[in-house]
Design an enzyme around this catalytic site. Structure first.
Site, PDB file in Angstrom:
ATOM      1  CD  GLU A   4     -53.976  50.124   7.335  1.00  9.83           C
ATOM      2  OE1 GLU A   4     -53.013  49.726   6.653  1.00  9.83           O
ATOM      3  OE2 GLU A   4     -54.050  49.941   8.575  1.00  9.83           O
ATOM      4  CE1 TYR A  62     -50.624  51.211  10.481  1.00  7.72           C
ATOM      5  CE2 TYR A  62     -49.213  53.108  10.849  1.00  7.72           C
ATOM      6  CZ  TYR A  62     -49.672  51.860  11.233  1.00  7.72           C
ATOM      7  OH  TYR A  62     -49.185  51.276  12.375  1.00  7.72           O
ATOM      8  CG  HIS A 114     -50.822  41.228 -21.757  1.00  5.21           C
ATOM      9  ND1 HIS A 114     -51.245  42.492 -21.397  1.00  5.21           N
ATOM     10  CD2 HIS A 114     -51.697  40.777 -22.697  1.00  5.21           C
ATOM     11  CE1 HIS A 114     -52.328  42.790 -22.094  1.00  5.21           C
ATOM     12  NE2 HIS A 114     -52.615  41.777 -22.889  1.00  5.21           N
ATOM     13  CB  CYS A 137     -50.641  44.166  10.960  1.00  6.26           C
ATOM     14  SG  CYS A 137     -49.407  43.392  12.005  1.00  6.26           S
ATOM     15  CB  CYS A 158     -48.274  42.491  14.661  1.00  4.52           C
ATOM     16  SG  CYS A 158     -48.576  41.906  12.983  1.00  4.52           S
ATOM     17  CE  LYS A 161     -54.076  46.396   8.737  1.00 10.43           C
ATOM     18  NZ  LYS A 161     -53.193  47.432   9.228  1.00 10.43           N
ATOM     19  CD  GLU A 210     -49.474  44.033 -19.005  1.00 11.63           C
ATOM     20  OE1 GLU A 210     -48.737  43.841 -20.009  1.00 11.63           O
ATOM     21  OE2 GLU A 210     -50.679  43.721 -18.976  1.00 11.63           O
TER      22      GLU A 210
END
Length: 448
Positions: A182, A178, A437, A48, A43, A51, A442
């Site tokens: 990615e 993934y 909002h 990750c 990682c 990346k 939302e």
């Protein structure tokens, strides 16, 4: 005094191994860890973290373009791969230092060398030194899988992609998971011509069908090319350094780089597991029970090497649970239900819980709510790219059993929403929450 050199010897200083080491040490255990490459694991060093930094860099391509619609006089800009690459690698160096510092602060002995198991409670370092430990923890993670075909040695994997000397003008990415999607988004935004080649017929297997279809549609609109049901035949390296790729039932491709993103396999080869009786599954993963214990009582395993869920936060939880259970007197079992995940594609995906197909198979009667909209920023920027939020509800109980999102900041929004799914909240609970909002988030409480 103990009859062993250490109470715990950890092989692998990645996320799971480091967490287990420092927690065990904080409980008073004498701990040593061996790491043959760099402290921090996949990682931090080659996964990750670097990346995600590339993902941030890639987003500027669209942000700079969109800024003009928001009144900014932005001159023509040029991307410099070398600057980003070197800055990312420098950050990796910094993080590696922090990981090492954490182990030092907890008085964990670090052997920066390879270690193999030579007995249920004995390890051997690369220089021949043998050490004993009451318990051994395997946390060696996973390793990129590269299919075996002529010329496959000319391809790179996610291990090497962060060190490319130059940005490839044309890159072929093998795989549909993934990692493939990615890096396809990253290189496409950097200006490379990207082709994804998948031997199957879908991308992101395991994610909700509507969400992955939306990513495919957007990716193609952005200029990423896809080839499905196409196995590799061979790769040839040309005199000018380019690669000629031969695929089944396709004309040859000439590219500057081929990235193999065809999955990751447990990193268990050559460390002595089978010789001491540790059972592995057909993929080479270590078989463990819910306490992370292998078939040899003194040997445990956490993280990708067990192939349960290949996610860094899961490895960290497993390492913590192991240390608390074995050395802290606090028996802990990791709960693998409703683990959120993300794909940092362009745009990104966030998901937690059951897909629609899984829910229909398991629950029978379900209700599906969706919101298909353009983010406000995209409207003013003149982008037609649409976000899609999807909620899967158990019709019998009104419980929200799945949330799936694709759109700007989807993972950031999903993290908080995953708490609601984990807690077993209902659609009525979402409906009773006042909307924030204007925001994209939302939409989760306005689904009809």
């Amino acid at each position: 005094m103990s009859e062993f050199d250490y109470d715990l010897f950890v092989i692998g200083a990645g996320s799971g191994g480091v967490r287990a080491s420092r927690i065990a040490a904080s409980h008073g255990a004498r701990v040593a860890v061996a790491e043959e490459y760099r402290v921090g694991g996949t990682c931090v060093i080659r996964g990750c973290v670097p990346k995600k930094l590339l993902v941030y860099g890639a987003h500027f391509a669209e942000d700079i373009h969109d800024a003009r619609k928001f009144g900014w006089d932005v001159p023509e800009c040029r991307f410099d791969w070398n600057v980003l690459r070197d800055n990312v690698l420098a950050e990796v160096d910094r993080l590696e230092g922090l990981y090492g510092q954490t182990l030092d602060n907890h008085k964990v002995t670090v052997f920066r060398t390879r270690a193999t198991i030579v007995g249920p409670q004995k390890v051997r370092l690369a220089d021949g030194t043998e050490l004993t430990a009451g318990r051994i923890l395997i946390a060696t993670g996973g390793w990129p899988h590269v299919p075996d075909f002529p010329g496959s040695e000319h391809a790179i994997t996610s291990n090497e992609v962060f060190h490319l000397e130059t940005l490839p003008k044309r890159i072929m990415i093998a795989g549909g998971g993934y990692i493939a999607n990615e890096f396809a988004g990253i290189f496409n935004e950097f200006g490379s011509q990207v082709t994804i080649v998948n031997r199957g017929d879908t991308i992101l297997r395991g994610y909700d069908e509507q969400i992955r279809d939306r990513l495919l549609q957007i990716s193609m609109t952005k200029g990423i090319h896809f080839k499905f049901n196409v196995p590799f035949r061979s790769i040839e390296k040309n005199d000018d350094g380019t690669l000629t790729v031969h695929l089944e039932n396709c004309d040859p491709f000439i590219v500057d780089a081929v990235l193999m993103a065809t999955g990751r396999v447990p990193n268990t080869k050559g460390i002595g597991l089978e010789e001491v009786g540790v059972e592995l599954d057909e993929q080479g993963a270590i078989k463990v029970d819910e306490t992370n214990q292998s078939s040899v009582p003194s040997i445990y395993a956490v993280g990708d090497v067990t192939n349960r869920i290949q996610l860094t936060p899961v490895a960290i939880r497993e390492g913590q649970a192991f240390a608390d259970s074995v050395f802290g007197g606090k028996p802990t079992v990791v709960d693998y239900q409703n683990v959120p995940s993300a794909v940092f594609s362009h745009p990104p995906i966030g998901a937690v819980g059951m897909t629609e197909a899984e829910a229909r198979n398991k629950l029978g009667s379900v209700r599906i709510y969706t919101s298909d909209f353009r983010a406000m920023k995209n409207v003013l920027a003149g982008r037609n790219e649409r976000a899609l939020y999807k909620m899967v509800v158990n019709a019998a109980t009104d419980q929200v059993v799945g949330l799936h999102m694709i759109g700007p900041d989807a993972p950031e929004i999903l993290q908080a929403a995953a708490i609601a799914v984990k807690a077993g909240l209902t659609k009525a609970d979402f409906d009773a929450t006042v909307a924030l909002h204007p925001s994209m988030a939302e939409e989760l409480v306005l689904l009809k």
